[in-house]
Scaffold this motif. Structure first.
Motif, PDB file in Angstrom:
ATOM      1  N   ASN A 153       0.728  -1.049  -0.021  1.00 50.40           N
ATOM      2  CA  ASN A 153       0.073  -0.171   0.034  1.00 50.40           C
ATOM      3  C   ASN A 153       0.711   1.334  -0.023  1.00 50.40           C
ATOM      4  OD1 ASN A 153      -2.216  -1.611   0.053  1.00 50.40           O
ATOM      5  ND2 ASN A 153      -2.519  -1.592   2.319  1.00 50.40           N
ATOM      6  N   GLN A 154       2.085   1.140   0.605  1.00 50.62           N
ATOM      7  CA  GLN A 154       3.008   2.248   0.890  1.00 50.62           C
ATOM      8  C   GLN A 154       3.724   2.738  -0.257  1.00 50.62           C
ATOM      9  OE1 GLN A 154       4.422   2.781   4.727  1.00 50.62           O
ATOM     10  NE2 GLN A 154       6.019   4.081   4.145  1.00 50.62           N
ATOM     11  N   TYR A 155       4.392   1.758  -0.873  1.00 53.51           N
ATOM     12  CA  TYR A 155       5.381   1.893  -1.952  1.00 53.51           C
ATOM     13  C   TYR A 155       4.860   1.464  -3.241  1.00 53.51           C
ATOM     14  CZ  TYR A 155       8.829   2.361   1.714  1.00 53.51           C
ATOM     15  OH  TYR A 155       9.351   2.953   2.572  1.00 53.51           O
ATOM     16  N   GLY A 156       3.777   0.648  -3.580  1.00 55.07           N
ATOM     17  CA  GLY A 156       3.229   0.078  -4.868  1.00 55.07           C
ATOM     18  C   GLY A 156       3.856  -1.189  -5.228  1.00 55.07           C
ATOM     19  N   ILE A 157       3.243  -1.919  -5.897  1.00 51.06           N
ATOM     20  CA  ILE A 157       3.741  -3.373  -6.067  1.00 51.06           C
ATOM     21  C   ILE A 157       4.899  -3.193  -7.311  1.00 51.06           C
ATOM     22  CG2 ILE A 157       2.189  -3.351  -8.050  1.00 51.06           C
ATOM     23  CD1 ILE A 157       3.253  -6.305  -5.979  1.00 51.06           C
TER      24      ILE A 157
END
Length: 269
Positions: A153-157
């Protein structure tokens, strides 16, 4: 060419996950796109970076330098892990490291089950059951894969995938340094508290409301000297009630465990 093929394989694996592979899981905090193998690979990278960071600061207690502390802590961790309710007991490595920082009362776990405990938390707590409760909470974050979801959620896949490919070293450093301050959702915290109770119940050794003992101690001290753990794991009042209610439901709060290993651990530090 070899690196390109490696990337292509990982991207293909991600495509399978996006297409609805069995490794996908979903809850109120969204769909987790990482497989268990991804969790393990990311955890290894983050743990290696975490070790390197604290080693450079002279704060990583190496297992070979303090075998007494690690033997005592290992026995406590193993009791909690062998509760029979972990999903990934055999898949994740579940190693534990001690960070020498008496001013910080905190603990955290990486994806894939690498656990870190600050000496300040060990010295802050009153007994072994409290430590087992906090460890159970952090183990739940890893085993329930909250940490992976929160990082996604914080950094992205795409960023996390690049870390698996050995890219974005600066981001890896950032991820490793942020784990101790990672703020989980209320649902994740409630889930981790609930599983801490169930884990300790499964030990047939510790009173299963051990985590509540930590929150009660912190709450009684008020704002002054509040542990760092509560800056990322807030709202002790309702959490104490929830933990105790779960313990009452399971009828497992009346055990009195010895603090032999906890005392040995504190003495070794």
């Amino acid at each position: 060419m070899r690196n390109l093929l490696h990337k292509t394989g990982l991207l293909a694996g991600l495509a399978l996950t996006l297409g609805g592979a069995a490794s996908c899981s979903k809850d109120g905090d969204g769909v987790l796109l990482f497989s268990i193998e991804d969790d393990k690979a990311l955890g290894e990278k983050v743990a290696a970076q975490t070790d390197s960071t604290f080693r450079a600061k002279g704060q990583l207690v190496e297992p070979g330098s303090n075998p007494q502390a690690y033997a005592a802590l290992g026995r406590i961790v193993t009791r909690v892990l062998n509760n029979g309710k972990l999903q990934y007991r055999n898949e994740f490595p579940w190693d534990v490291k001690i960070i020498r920082d008496d001013a910080t009362q905190n603990a955290f776990a990486t994806p894939g089950g690498h656990i870190y405990v600050y000496s300040g938390l060990i010295k802050y707590l009153d007994n072994e059951t409290q430590l087992a409760g906090v460890l159970g909470h952090e183990i739940a974050h890893a085993d329930r894969r909250h940490t992976s979801r929160q990082l996604q959620n914080q950094y992205g896949i795409s960023v996390l995938l690049s870390l698996l490919l050995g890219e974005n070293q600066n981001t890896l450093v950032d991820v490793a340094s942020s784990l101790g301050q990672l703020k989980f959702s209320r649902d994740f915290e409630t889930d981790a508290d609930t599983y801490s109770v169930e884990y300790l119940n499964g030990t047939n050794y510790y009173a299963c409301d051990g985590a509540a003992g930590f929150f009660i101690k912190a709450q009684n001290e008020g704002q002054q000297g509040t542990p760092e753990f509560l800056s990322t794991h807030p709202d002790p009042g309702s959490r104490i009630q929830n933990i105790q209610a779960k313990a009452d439901q399971l009828n497992c709060s009346n055990r009195t465990a010895a603090s032999t290993d906890f005392t040995a651990l504190r003495s070794a530090l």
